[in-house]
Design a protein around this motif. Sequence first.
Motif, PDB file in Angstrom:
ATOM      1  N   SER A 264       0.857  -1.184   0.000  1.00 55.42           N
ATOM      2  CA  SER A 264       0.000   0.000   0.000  1.00 55.42           C
ATOM      3  C   SER A 264       0.889   1.229   0.000  1.00 55.42           C
ATOM      4  CB  SER A 264      -0.910   0.008   1.232  1.00 55.42           C
ATOM      5  OG  SER A 264      -0.128   0.025   2.410  1.00 55.42           O
ATOM      6  N   THR A 265       0.292   2.366  -0.283  1.00 55.88           N
ATOM      7  CA  THR A 265       1.041   3.621  -0.252  1.00 55.88           C
ATOM      8  C   THR A 265       0.947   4.226   1.139  1.00 55.88           C
ATOM      9  OG1 THR A 265       0.626   4.048  -2.584  1.00 55.88           O
ATOM     10  CG2 THR A 265       1.239   5.938  -1.240  1.00 55.88           C
ATOM     11  N   PRO A 266       2.084   4.611   1.719  1.00 51.90           N
ATOM     12  CA  PRO A 266       2.038   5.230   3.053  1.00 51.90           C
ATOM     13  C   PRO A 266       1.076   6.407   3.082  1.00 51.90           C
ATOM     14  CG  PRO A 266       4.299   4.812   2.385  1.00 51.90           C
ATOM     15  CD  PRO A 266       3.451   4.544   1.188  1.00 51.90           C
ATOM     16  N   ARG A 267       0.346   6.542   4.165  1.00 46.77           N
ATOM     17  CA  ARG A 267      -0.630   7.624   4.276  1.00 46.77           C
ATOM     18  C   ARG A 267       0.030   8.971   4.021  1.00 46.77           C
ATOM     19  NH1 ARG A 267      -4.295   7.544   9.532  1.00 46.77           N
ATOM     20  NH2 ARG A 267      -4.878   5.586   8.458  1.00 46.77           N
ATOM     21  N   GLY A 268      -0.586   9.730   3.117  1.00 45.99           N
ATOM     22  CA  GLY A 268      -0.045  11.035   2.767  1.00 45.99           C
ATOM     23  C   GLY A 268       1.284  10.947   2.033  1.00 45.99           C
ATOM     24  N   SER A 269       1.499   9.790   1.354  1.00 47.75           N
ATOM     25  CA  SER A 269       2.789   9.564   0.677  1.00 47.75           C
ATOM     26  C   SER A 269       3.942   9.919   1.617  1.00 47.75           C
ATOM     27  CB  SER A 269       2.875  10.385  -0.617  1.00 47.75           C
ATOM     28  OG  SER A 269       1.905   9.953  -1.530  1.00 47.75           O
ATOM     29  N   ASN A 270       3.917   9.306   2.787  1.00 44.68           N
ATOM     30  CA  ASN A 270       4.847   9.641   3.858  1.00 44.68           C
ATOM     31  C   ASN A 270       6.223   9.033   3.602  1.00 44.68           C
ATOM     32  OD1 ASN A 270       5.859  10.565   6.252  1.00 44.68           O
ATOM     33  ND2 ASN A 270       4.817   9.054   7.538  1.00 44.68           N
ATOM     34  N   TYR A 271       6.945   9.620   2.635  1.00 39.28           N
ATOM     35  CA  TYR A 271       8.265   9.125   2.276  1.00 39.28           C
ATOM     36  C   TYR A 271       9.341   9.837   3.092  1.00 39.28           C
ATOM     37  CZ  TYR A 271       5.757   7.246  -1.766  1.00 39.28           C
ATOM     38  OH  TYR A 271       4.875   6.577  -2.576  1.00 39.28           O
ATOM     39  N   SER A 272      10.516   9.194   3.178  1.00 44.08           N
ATOM     40  CA  SER A 272      11.642   9.753   3.915  1.00 44.08           C
ATOM     41  C   SER A 272      12.817   9.986   2.971  1.00 44.08           C
ATOM     42  CB  SER A 272      12.072   8.795   5.038  1.00 44.08           C
ATOM     43  OG  SER A 272      10.998   8.508   5.905  1.00 44.08           O
ATOM     44  N   ALA A 273      13.764  10.782   3.398  1.00 42.86           N
ATOM     45  CA  ALA A 273      14.967  11.028   2.601  1.00 42.86           C
ATOM     46  C   ALA A 273      15.818   9.766   2.504  1.00 42.86           C
ATOM     47  CB  ALA A 273      15.781  12.171   3.195  1.00 42.86           C
ATOM     48  N   ASN A 274      15.744   8.929   3.508  1.00 44.61           N
ATOM     49  CA  ASN A 274      16.444   7.643   3.503  1.00 44.61           C
ATOM     50  C   ASN A 274      15.702   6.698   4.439  1.00 44.61           C
ATOM     51  OD1 ASN A 274      17.382   8.331   6.203  1.00 44.61           O
ATOM     52  ND2 ASN A 274      18.875   9.656   5.168  1.00 44.61           N
ATOM     53  N   GLY A 275      16.175   5.476   4.525  1.00 40.92           N
ATOM     54  CA  GLY A 275      15.494   4.508   5.377  1.00 40.92           C
ATOM     55  C   GLY A 275      15.281   3.194   4.669  1.00 40.92           C
ATOM     56  N   ILE A 276      14.042   2.673   4.687  1.00 41.10           N
ATOM     57  CA  ILE A 276      13.711   1.381   4.104  1.00 41.10           C
ATOM     58  C   ILE A 276      13.302   1.594   2.636  1.00 41.10           C
ATOM     59  CG2 ILE A 276      12.283  -0.677   4.295  1.00 41.10           C
ATOM     60  CD1 ILE A 276      14.081  -0.148   6.719  1.00 41.10           C
ATOM     61  N   PRO A 277      13.946   0.897   1.674  1.00 45.59           N
ATOM     62  CA  PRO A 277      13.552   1.057   0.263  1.00 45.59           C
ATOM     63  C   PRO A 277      12.083   0.687   0.066  1.00 45.59           C
ATOM     64  CG  PRO A 277      15.636  -0.128   0.425  1.00 45.59           C
ATOM     65  CD  PRO A 277      15.087  -0.034   1.822  1.00 45.59           C
ATOM     66  N   PHE A 278      11.373   1.522  -0.700  1.00 45.97           N
ATOM     67  CA  PHE A 278       9.951   1.309  -0.975  1.00 45.97           C
ATOM     68  C   PHE A 278       9.797   1.146  -2.486  1.00 45.97           C
ATOM     69  CE2 PHE A 278       5.591   2.859  -1.732  1.00 45.97           C
ATOM     70  CZ  PHE A 278       4.892   2.010  -0.887  1.00 45.97           C
ATOM     71  N   PHE A 279       9.504  -0.082  -2.911  1.00 42.98           N
ATOM     72  CA  PHE A 279       9.494  -0.396  -4.335  1.00 42.98           C
ATOM     73  C   PHE A 279       8.121  -0.145  -4.943  1.00 42.98           C
ATOM     74  CE2 PHE A 279      12.843  -3.054  -2.501  1.00 42.98           C
ATOM     75  CZ  PHE A 279      13.915  -2.658  -3.297  1.00 42.98           C
ATOM     76  N   ARG A 280       8.131   0.653  -6.016  1.00 44.59           N
ATOM     77  CA  ARG A 280       6.936   0.891  -6.824  1.00 44.59           C
ATOM     78  C   ARG A 280       7.123   0.202  -8.168  1.00 44.59           C
ATOM     79  NH1 ARG A 280       7.129   7.049  -7.084  1.00 44.59           N
ATOM     80  NH2 ARG A 280       9.341   6.547  -7.194  1.00 44.59           N
ATOM     81  N   SER A 281       6.094   0.237  -9.009  1.00 41.56           N
ATOM     82  CA  SER A 281       6.154  -0.507 -10.277  1.00 41.56           C
ATOM     83  C   SER A 281       7.312  -0.035 -11.152  1.00 41.56           C
ATOM     84  CB  SER A 281       4.836  -0.376 -11.040  1.00 41.56           C
ATOM     85  OG  SER A 281       4.504   0.989 -11.257  1.00 41.56           O
ATOM     86  N   GLN A 282       7.687   1.249 -11.070  1.00 40.99           N
ATOM     87  CA  GLN A 282       8.790   1.751 -11.899  1.00 40.99           C
ATOM     88  C   GLN A 282      10.152   1.257 -11.425  1.00 40.99           C
ATOM     89  OE1 GLN A 282       6.565   3.621 -10.062  1.00 40.99           O
ATOM     90  NE2 GLN A 282       7.324   5.721  -9.893  1.00 40.99           N
ATOM     91  N   ASN A 283      10.183   0.591 -10.277  1.00 41.51           N
ATOM     92  CA  ASN A 283      11.444   0.039  -9.769  1.00 41.51           C
ATOM     93  C   ASN A 283      11.608  -1.444 -10.092  1.00 41.51           C
ATOM     94  OD1 ASN A 283      10.503   2.027  -7.106  1.00 41.51           O
ATOM     95  ND2 ASN A 283      12.324   2.519  -8.300  1.00 41.51           N
ATOM     96  N   VAL A 284      10.567  -2.043 -10.679  1.00 36.33           N
ATOM     97  CA  VAL A 284      10.585  -3.485 -10.957  1.00 36.33           C
ATOM     98  C   VAL A 284      10.730  -3.719 -12.452  1.00 36.33           C
ATOM     99  CG1 VAL A 284       9.307  -5.653 -10.772  1.00 36.33           C
ATOM    100  CG2 VAL A 284       9.143  -3.944  -8.939  1.00 36.33           C
ATOM    101  N   TYR A 285      11.855  -4.301 -12.823  1.00 38.38           N
ATOM    102  CA  TYR A 285      12.105  -4.665 -14.218  1.00 38.38           C
ATOM    103  C   TYR A 285      12.380  -6.160 -14.291  1.00 38.38           C
ATOM    104  CZ  TYR A 285      12.066   0.062 -16.050  1.00 38.38           C
ATOM    105  OH  TYR A 285      11.661   1.304 -16.455  1.00 38.38           O
ATOM    106  N   ASN A 286      12.278  -6.718 -15.484  1.00 38.49           N
ATOM    107  CA  ASN A 286      12.415  -8.165 -15.619  1.00 38.49           C
ATOM    108  C   ASN A 286      13.804  -8.682 -15.254  1.00 38.49           C
ATOM    109  OD1 ASN A 286       9.771  -8.540 -16.416  1.00 38.49           O
ATOM    110  ND2 ASN A 286      10.225  -8.347 -18.592  1.00 38.49           N
ATOM    111  N   ASP A 287      14.808  -7.844 -15.428  1.00 39.74           N
ATOM    112  CA  ASP A 287      16.167  -8.326 -15.185  1.00 39.74           C
ATOM    113  C   ASP A 287      16.748  -7.885 -13.843  1.00 39.74           C
ATOM    114  OD1 ASP A 287      16.257  -5.690 -15.939  1.00 39.74           O
ATOM    115  OD2 ASP A 287      18.102  -5.876 -17.100  1.00 39.74           O
ATOM    116  N   ARG A 288      16.034  -6.980 -13.131  1.00 37.45           N
ATOM    117  CA  ARG A 288      16.616  -6.495 -11.875  1.00 37.45           C
ATOM    118  C   ARG A 288      15.647  -5.522 -11.205  1.00 37.45           C
ATOM    119  NH1 ARG A 288      17.937  -3.341 -15.943  1.00 37.45           N
ATOM    120  NH2 ARG A 288      18.449  -1.142 -15.664  1.00 37.45           N
ATOM    121  N   LEU A 289      15.951  -5.199  -9.961  1.00 34.67           N
ATOM    122  CA  LEU A 289      15.299  -4.080  -9.286  1.00 34.67           C
ATOM    123  C   LEU A 289      16.084  -2.817  -9.614  1.00 34.67           C
ATOM    124  CD1 LEU A 289      14.565  -5.629  -5.770  1.00 34.67           C
ATOM    125  CD2 LEU A 289      12.937  -5.223  -7.628  1.00 34.67           C
TER     126      LEU A 289
END
Length: 402
Positions: free
Chosen positions: A39-64
């Motif tokens: 799911s998407t963090p409430r309010g798109s609560n992203y951080s400058a660093n921390g735990i990687p959060f993978f979205r569809s644009q980060n998933v490719y057939n040959d790699r992350l």
Amino acid sequence: MFITLKPHKPHYENVPFEVPESWMWTTIEEICSKIGSGSTPRGSNYSANGIPFFRSQNVYNDRLVYDDIKYISEEVHQKMKGTEVLANDLLLNITGGSLGRCAVVPADFNCGNVSQHVCIIRSVLVEPEYFHALVLSSYFAKSMRITGSGREGLPKYNLEQMGFPLPPLTEQQRIVAEIEHWFALIDQIEQGKADLQTIIKQTKSKILDLAIHGKLVPQDPNDEPAIELLKRINPGFTPCDNGHYTQLSDGWTVCRLEQVTNYEQPTAYIVNSTTYDDSYLTPVLTAGKSFIIGYTNETAGIYSNLPCIIFDDFTTDSKKVDFPFKVKSSAMKILKIHKDIEIDYVAMFMSITRLVGDTHKRYWISEYSKLEIPIPPKAEQKRIVYAAREIFTQLDEIMESL
């Protein structure tokens, strides 16, 4: 070795194709301990660093892919602990234009989480690389039961019920090793093709360089010297001092491009509508890499004084054109070469002569037209053009066969 199937589903019905005796058909649900999206963090609560959060644009057939990766805090991650990504998980895009793209999470992966557009598939006693190969197969693509008329999606239930041809674990490992072997060979072939294409491009450039330095074809002492040709074009012609061409071949001379060309502004030929369609007849040109950017049905303002050279006034790209056209914008010049000078020879010179600098500057009048071009006798110009075409045809045939 097989996994133990749940007793209420001893086999898979409606088998898509036959498998070896040691294999069996089951469902994706039966071989996974987890299938689910994030799911998407409430309010798109992203951080400058921390735990990687993978979205569809980060998933490719040959790699992350970590370009444009988002991060969430440890606190947010703990709240989304149910969709934590683990090593050897498969991440599958289940919505939108990238639906079906799938990557294996590396074995040395530490920690991550996913959005609602990415599904975690965590198999049990199934080689992740074998599962990955199946997901990328034509069988899987044809079997996906996609829903939605706007943004398409693959529902969890449909994914769970998809048939899975399951080999013994040791055979899965042999299959993965064989796939990796053949893919490595394919990669070598592709790299070899890319290297050969680079060599062909370099060879073409070298041929053109030889051509404009009088080294592609032999000289004929019976040819009329180029200076006589240029004096007929302009009785007051005075050769340049050969500063850039100190070892000219016999019969050659040097002049400025503007002494053998006339230019025309393209204003009268600019297309009015950018509603292009491949069924229309008239190409719309730009001098850049795209060249033909579309086709128009406009019938007025078509350039037909052919052949000519179109010249990008900002990038100094150029193309010879021998068909009627309209143009995209005024950021070019249309060049006509004097009838006693081979246009293909001039086009060769321009194709390997670029000025690189301020891209907001128009180059033709201020600089490019002042460039010195070595001119061979007219008969030798024809021989150069013929020889270059013959070699280029052979090189193009090699390129097309790759």
